[in-house]
Write an enzyme that holds these catalytic residues in place. Structure first.
Site, PDB file in Angstrom:
ATOM      1  N   ASP A   1       0.838  -1.211   0.000  1.00 37.24           N
ATOM      2  CA  ASP A   1       0.000   0.000   0.000  1.00 37.24           C
ATOM      3  C   ASP A   1       0.868   1.255   0.000  1.00 37.24           C
ATOM      4  O   ASP A   1       0.347   2.371  -0.088  1.00 37.24           O
ATOM      5  CB  ASP A   1      -1.010  -0.019   1.154  1.00 37.24           C
ATOM      6  CG  ASP A   1      -0.348  -0.017   2.520  1.00 37.24           C
ATOM      7  OD1 ASP A   1       0.890  -0.138   2.598  1.00 37.24           O
ATOM      8  OD2 ASP A   1      -1.089   0.089   3.521  1.00 37.24           O
ATOM      9  N   SER A   2       2.191   1.080   0.036  1.00 35.99           N
ATOM     10  CA  SER A   2       3.106   2.212  -0.189  1.00 35.99           C
ATOM     11  C   SER A   2       2.837   2.835  -1.559  1.00 35.99           C
ATOM     12  O   SER A   2       3.279   3.945  -1.841  1.00 35.99           O
ATOM     13  CB  SER A   2       4.567   1.762  -0.084  1.00 35.99           C
ATOM     14  OG  SER A   2       4.809   0.641  -0.922  1.00 35.99           O
TER      15      SER A   2
ATOM     16  N   GLU B   1      -1.368  -5.498   8.461  1.00 32.68           N
ATOM     17  CA  GLU B   1      -0.553  -4.974   9.557  1.00 32.68           C
ATOM     18  C   GLU B   1      -1.183  -5.304  10.906  1.00 32.68           C
ATOM     19  O   GLU B   1      -2.415  -5.304  11.023  1.00 32.68           O
ATOM     20  CB  GLU B   1      -0.404  -3.449   9.411  1.00 32.68           C
ATOM     21  CG  GLU B   1       0.392  -3.054   8.186  1.00 32.68           C
ATOM     22  CD  GLU B   1       0.622  -1.551   8.066  1.00 32.68           C
ATOM     23  OE1 GLU B   1       0.299  -0.799   9.006  1.00 32.68           O
ATOM     24  OE2 GLU B   1       1.125  -1.138   7.004  1.00 32.68           O
TER      25      GLU B   1
ATOM     26  N   ASP C   1      -1.197  -6.102  -0.394  1.00 31.07           N
ATOM     27  CA  ASP C   1      -1.506  -5.497   0.908  1.00 31.07           C
ATOM     28  C   ASP C   1      -2.992  -5.219   1.055  1.00 31.07           C
ATOM     29  O   ASP C   1      -3.635  -4.721   0.124  1.00 31.07           O
ATOM     30  CB  ASP C   1      -0.792  -4.129   1.001  1.00 31.07           C
ATOM     31  CG  ASP C   1       0.328  -4.119   2.009  1.00 31.07           C
ATOM     32  OD1 ASP C   1       0.371  -5.001   2.881  1.00 31.07           O
ATOM     33  OD2 ASP C   1       1.164  -3.192   1.914  1.00 31.07           O
TER      34      ASP C   1
ATOM     35  N   LYS D   1      -1.319  -9.394   2.640  1.00 37.95           N
ATOM     36  CA  LYS D   1      -0.562  -8.960   3.819  1.00 37.95           C
ATOM     37  C   LYS D   1      -1.425  -7.979   4.604  1.00 37.95           C
ATOM     38  O   LYS D   1      -2.169  -7.193   3.995  1.00 37.95           O
ATOM     39  CB  LYS D   1       0.757  -8.290   3.416  1.00 37.95           C
ATOM     40  CG  LYS D   1       1.532  -7.721   4.615  1.00 37.95           C
ATOM     41  CD  LYS D   1       2.960  -7.342   4.277  1.00 37.95           C
ATOM     42  CE  LYS D   1       3.119  -5.974   3.681  1.00 37.95           C
ATOM     43  NZ  LYS D   1       2.663  -4.857   4.535  1.00 37.95           N
TER      44      LYS D   1
ATOM     45  N   GLU E   1       9.260  -4.490  10.286  1.00 37.22           N
ATOM     46  CA  GLU E   1       9.683  -3.184   9.740  1.00 37.22           C
ATOM     47  C   GLU E   1      10.259  -2.282  10.826  1.00 37.22           C
ATOM     48  O   GLU E   1       9.652  -2.090  11.891  1.00 37.22           O
ATOM     49  CB  GLU E   1       8.487  -2.484   9.064  1.00 37.22           C
ATOM     50  CG  GLU E   1       8.874  -1.096   8.525  1.00 37.22           C
ATOM     51  CD  GLU E   1       7.901  -0.497   7.537  1.00 37.22           C
ATOM     52  OE1 GLU E   1       6.935  -1.167   7.132  1.00 37.22           O
ATOM     53  OE2 GLU E   1       8.146   0.671   7.152  1.00 37.22           O
TER      54      GLU E   1
HETATM   55  O1  KIV Z   1       3.531  -1.092   1.587  1.00 38.95           O
HETATM   56  C1  KIV Z   1       4.680  -1.560   1.504  1.00 38.95           C
HETATM   57  O2  KIV Z   1       5.404  -1.340   0.518  1.00 38.95           O
HETATM   58  C2  KIV Z   1       5.155  -2.370   2.606  1.00 38.95           C
HETATM   59  C3  KIV Z   1       6.617  -2.667   2.676  1.00 38.95           C
HETATM   60  C4  KIV Z   1       7.339  -1.424   3.021  1.00 38.95           C
HETATM   61  C5  KIV Z   1       6.920  -3.779   3.591  1.00 38.95           C
HETATM   62  O3  KIV Z   1       4.390  -2.769   3.427  1.00 38.95           O
END
Ligand code: KIV
Length: 273
Positions: free
Chosen positions: A49-50, A120, A88, A118, A187
């Site tokens: 989600d970055s 969090e 994510d 994924k 992280e």
């Molecule tokens: O969103 C993302 O790119 C991430 C990584 C930084 C692990 O969660």
């Protein structure tokens, strides 16, 4: 007739089986073209989600939506063949209940074709992780610095640099492992703690700003290519593509203005009679 690729894609169980073995190589990708490059060298492609910050210029990942993740997840699946693609779950799409988490994760798996999701959170997400895994959703967990919590934690600072913080992060990591996550991203966690966590859990740890002892590493592709203006301390820039792109765009603009682009080799003459 089934439509099968000749290349076998890695699965979540393949990644789980790599615990303590050859390091797991992971990078982010959000597009088909970069996915094709990353796929040649990496075991896991994370559609993080970055993308909210990297692609859309957002300040945080909080505004990212499920539809944004599904669109880019699908693109990455089309561009890749071999790597396990992990998408994510964005903020707000899984925290309410285990049922909400399952429904939205199932949408991600169905609509992108990816192999895992994924999310969090540690102890607080354990029940949802177990619920999803029991029902066929492979889950990569994410502990330590969890950027979706920025509005409650206040800053993107490293975690576990005081020993008094260790118990909480250890409990989070053990909880997601016991709940059935096939791997866990750690992280921005103090190096000795990340090393200890890796030794403690039976699932692969994927470090980002963590420890070389982790079972694998992940970075945001644009950060390591030198395309992101500001990067955290843990990023190593393997390239500096920004100036190269700037130079190419400047040359294009100058040639368009001088009418030297397109040249004859870039235009279509009439067919010979
Ligand atoms: O969103 C993302 O790119 C991430 C990584 C930084 C692990 O969660």
């Amino acid at each position: 007739m089934s439509v099968q690729s000749d290349v076998r894609r890695l699965t979540a169980p393949d990644i789980l089986a790599r615990k303590g073995g050859e390091p797991i190589v992971c990078l982010t990708s959000y597009h088909a073209h970069t996915a094709a490059v990353v796929d040649k060298h990496c075991d896991v492609i994370l559609v993080g989600d970055s993308l909210g910050m990297v692609m859309h210029g957002l300040e945080t990942t909080v505004p990212v939506t499920l539809d944004m993740m599904i669109l880019q997840g699908h693109a990455v699946m089309r561009g890749s063949q071999r790597a396990l693609v992990v998408v994510d779950m964005p903020f707000g799409s899984y925290e309410v209940s285990k049922e909400q988490a399952f429904m939205n994760a199932a949408r991600v798996l169905k609509e992108t074709g990816c192999g895992a999701i994924k999310l969090e959170g540690g102890t607080r997400m354990a029940e949802s992780i177990a619920f999803m895994v029991e029902r066929g959703v492979p889950v990569m967990a994410h502990v330590g610095l969890t950027p979706q919590s920025i509005n409650t934690i206040g800053s993107f600072r490293a975690q576990g640099r005081e020993e008094s913080d260790w118990a909480r992060i250890e409990a989070d990591t053990l909880a997601v492992s016991e709940a059935g996550a096939f791997s866990v991203v750690i992280e921005a966690v103090a190096e000795p703690l990340a090393r200890k966590l890796t030794a403690q859990v039976p699932i692969p740890t994927i470090g980002i700003g963590a420890s070389p002892a982790c079972d694998g590493q992940v970075l945001v592709l644009e950060d390591m290519l030198g395309l992101s203006p500001r990067v955290p301390k843990f990023v190593k820039r393997y390239s500096d593509l920004g100036p190269g792109i700037d130079k190419a765009v400047a040359s294009y603009a100058a040639e368009v203005r001088a009418r030297t682009f397109p040249g004859p080799e870039h235009t279509y003459p009439m067919k010979k009679k």
